[in-house]
Design a protein around this motif. Structure first.
Motif, short mmCIF file in Angstrom:
data_model
loop_
_atom_site.label_atom_id
_atom_site.label_comp_id
_atom_site.label_asym_id
_atom_site.label_seq_id
_atom_site.Cartn_x
_atom_site.Cartn_y
_atom_site.Cartn_z
N VAL A 12 31.11 46.66 27.63
CA VAL A 12 31.76 47.99 28.53
C VAL A 12 31.38 49.30 28.30
CG1 VAL A 12 33.89 46.38 29.23
CG2 VAL A 12 33.83 48.05 27.24
N PRO A 13 31.07 50.05 29.38
CA PRO A 13 30.13 51.31 29.26
C PRO A 13 31.48 52.30 28.93
CG PRO A 13 30.40 50.49 31.51
CD PRO A 13 30.68 49.54 30.78
N SER A 14 31.10 52.88 27.75
CA SER A 14 31.98 53.97 27.38
C SER A 14 32.25 55.35 28.07
CB SER A 14 31.63 54.35 25.79
OG SER A 14 30.50 55.08 25.81
N ASP A 15 31.31 55.51 28.95
CA ASP A 15 31.27 56.69 29.98
C ASP A 15 31.94 56.35 31.22
OD1 ASP A 15 29.29 55.02 30.68
OD2 ASP A 15 28.05 56.57 31.21
N SER A 16 32.42 55.09 31.27
CA SER A 16 33.13 54.86 32.63
C SER A 16 34.62 55.59 32.82
CB SER A 16 33.46 53.38 32.75
OG SER A 16 34.48 53.07 33.84
N ILE A 17 34.87 56.14 33.82
CA ILE A 17 36.37 56.62 34.28
C ILE A 17 37.38 55.90 33.74
CG2 ILE A 17 36.47 56.24 36.67
CD1 ILE A 17 37.58 58.81 37.22
N LEU A 18 36.95 54.56 33.78
CA LEU A 18 38.07 53.39 33.37
C LEU A 18 38.48 53.32 31.98
CD1 LEU A 18 37.53 50.66 35.80
CD2 LEU A 18 39.04 52.53 36.02
N ALA A 19 37.29 54.09 31.22
CA ALA A 19 37.42 53.89 29.65
C ALA A 19 38.90 54.19 29.01
CB ALA A 19 36.54 54.96 28.79
N PRO A 20 39.69 54.87 29.43
CA PRO A 20 40.96 55.09 28.69
C PRO A 20 41.96 53.78 29.15
CG PRO A 20 40.35 57.08 29.95
CD PRO A 20 39.39 56.12 30.38
N LEU A 21 41.52 53.03 29.99
CA LEU A 21 42.31 52.05 30.44
C LEU A 21 41.89 50.70 29.62
CD1 LEU A 21 42.45 52.14 34.08
CD2 LEU A 21 44.23 52.90 32.72
N VAL A 134 32.51 47.10 36.38
CA VAL A 134 33.64 47.18 35.15
C VAL A 134 34.85 46.64 35.70
CG1 VAL A 134 34.75 48.37 33.27
CG2 VAL A 134 32.48 49.15 33.73
N SER A 135 35.38 45.57 35.01
CA SER A 135 36.60 45.24 35.59
C SER A 135 37.79 45.35 34.53
CB SER A 135 36.79 43.77 35.83
OG SER A 135 35.88 43.46 36.81
N VAL A 136 39.25 46.03 34.73
CA VAL A 136 40.09 46.04 33.86
C VAL A 136 41.15 45.56 34.44
CG1 VAL A 136 41.32 47.76 32.44
CG2 VAL A 136 38.67 48.08 33.01
N VAL A 137 41.79 44.68 33.61
CA VAL A 137 43.22 44.13 34.20
C VAL A 137 44.22 44.28 33.21
CG1 VAL A 137 44.29 42.22 35.46
CG2 VAL A 137 42.09 42.56 35.81
N HIS A 138 45.42 44.99 33.63
CA HIS A 138 46.87 45.06 32.70
C HIS A 138 47.83 44.20 33.55
CE1 HIS A 138 45.42 47.99 29.78
NE2 HIS A 138 44.82 48.41 31.03
N CYS A 139 48.30 43.04 32.85
CA CYS A 139 49.38 42.27 33.23
C CYS A 139 50.69 42.77 32.97
CB CYS A 139 49.30 40.78 32.90
SG CYS A 139 47.61 39.79 33.20
N HIS A 140 51.56 42.63 33.85
CA HIS A 140 53.14 42.91 33.59
C HIS A 140 53.75 41.98 33.18
CE1 HIS A 140 51.76 47.06 35.43
NE2 HIS A 140 51.55 46.22 36.47
N ASN A 141 53.76 40.54 33.24
CA ASN A 141 54.61 39.58 33.20
C ASN A 141 53.95 38.29 33.19
OD1 ASN A 141 54.05 39.05 36.04
ND2 ASN A 141 55.72 40.29 36.53
N LEU A 142 54.67 37.14 32.82
CA LEU A 142 54.21 35.91 32.89
C LEU A 142 53.35 35.46 34.16
CD1 LEU A 142 53.87 33.35 31.36
CD2 LEU A 142 56.10 32.37 32.39
N LEU A 143 53.88 35.90 35.31
CA LEU A 143 53.13 35.58 36.47
C LEU A 143 51.78 36.26 36.45
CD1 LEU A 143 52.96 34.84 39.43
CD2 LEU A 143 53.91 36.57 40.25
N GLY A 144 51.70 37.40 36.05
CA GLY A 144 50.39 38.09 35.84
C GLY A 144 49.44 37.44 34.82
N ARG A 145 49.86 37.09 33.84
CA ARG A 145 48.93 36.30 32.79
C ARG A 145 48.61 34.77 33.23
NH1 ARG A 145 52.86 39.45 30.01
NH2 ARG A 145 54.07 37.46 29.66
N THR A 146 49.54 34.34 33.99
CA THR A 146 49.28 32.99 34.43
C THR A 146 47.95 33.00 35.28
OG1 THR A 146 51.31 32.05 34.16
CG2 THR A 146 49.99 31.02 35.49
#
Length: 171
Positions: A12-21, A134-146
């Motif tokens: 993953v590129p360190s210079d992406s605007i998404l890096a903080p995520l 670059v793809s970044v996903v943050h799950c909130h609950n069991l539904l998201g993780r499943t």
């Protein structure tokens, strides 16, 4: 030698605007494809070439996803796209969240997960250019993780195929 139309995994590129995520992400990946000589340099036009219209098999998978996820109250891709279009530009059905000369960010927040896609255009091998997703996903609950566990293999194939489609259509 890297095939100009074949996407490949990269760090993953360190210079992406998404890096903080990146920290704590449930999904974090990146792929790149070499752009052919003569490819345009308008990043948004390149991205639209890969996402609009989506390949028939991606549309079919998306319809299946929408039917299944409707049973648990998750927004359909069409609903996401329509709501986003009322607020601003979309690419495919993804809301366009930010745009600069070198990077576009698309994404959506939902009750089960938040996702972001960044697409960068940057210098590649031998003086050429490459496109990076670059793809970044943050799950909130069991539904998201499943959900994420089920779709991750499809996501990887679709991300690479979308980049390859851009490379084929770029000239």
């Amino acid at each position: 030698m890297i095939n100009a139309h074949k996407a490949y995994a990269i760090p993953v590129p360190s210079d992406s605007i998404l890096a903080p995520l990146y920290r704590g992400a449930d999904l974090l990946d990146a792929y790149a494809v070499q752009l052919p000589a003569g490819a345009g340099d308008d990043l948004e036009m390149l991205v639209r070439a890969g996402f609009e219209p989506q390949a028939w098999w991606v549309r079919a998978l998306t319809r299946v996803r929408d039917m299944i996820m409707a049973t648990v109250g998750v927004k359909s891709s069409r609903a996401v796209g329509m709501a986003a279009a009322a607020r601003g530009p979309v690419i495919g059905f993804f809301p366009l969240l930010s745009k600069s000369a070198g990077e576009l960010v698309m994404g959506e927040d939902d009750r089960h997960l938040d996702f972001r896609l960044a697409i960068q255009q940057r210098a590649g091998a031998a003086g050429g250019r490459e496109l990076v997703i670059v793809s970044v996903v943050h799950c909130h609950n069991l539904l998201g993780r499943t959900y994420l566990a089920v779709i991750t293999p499809f996501h990887r194939v679709i991300a690479r195929a979308s980049l390859e489609r851009v490379a084929r259509r770029a000239v």
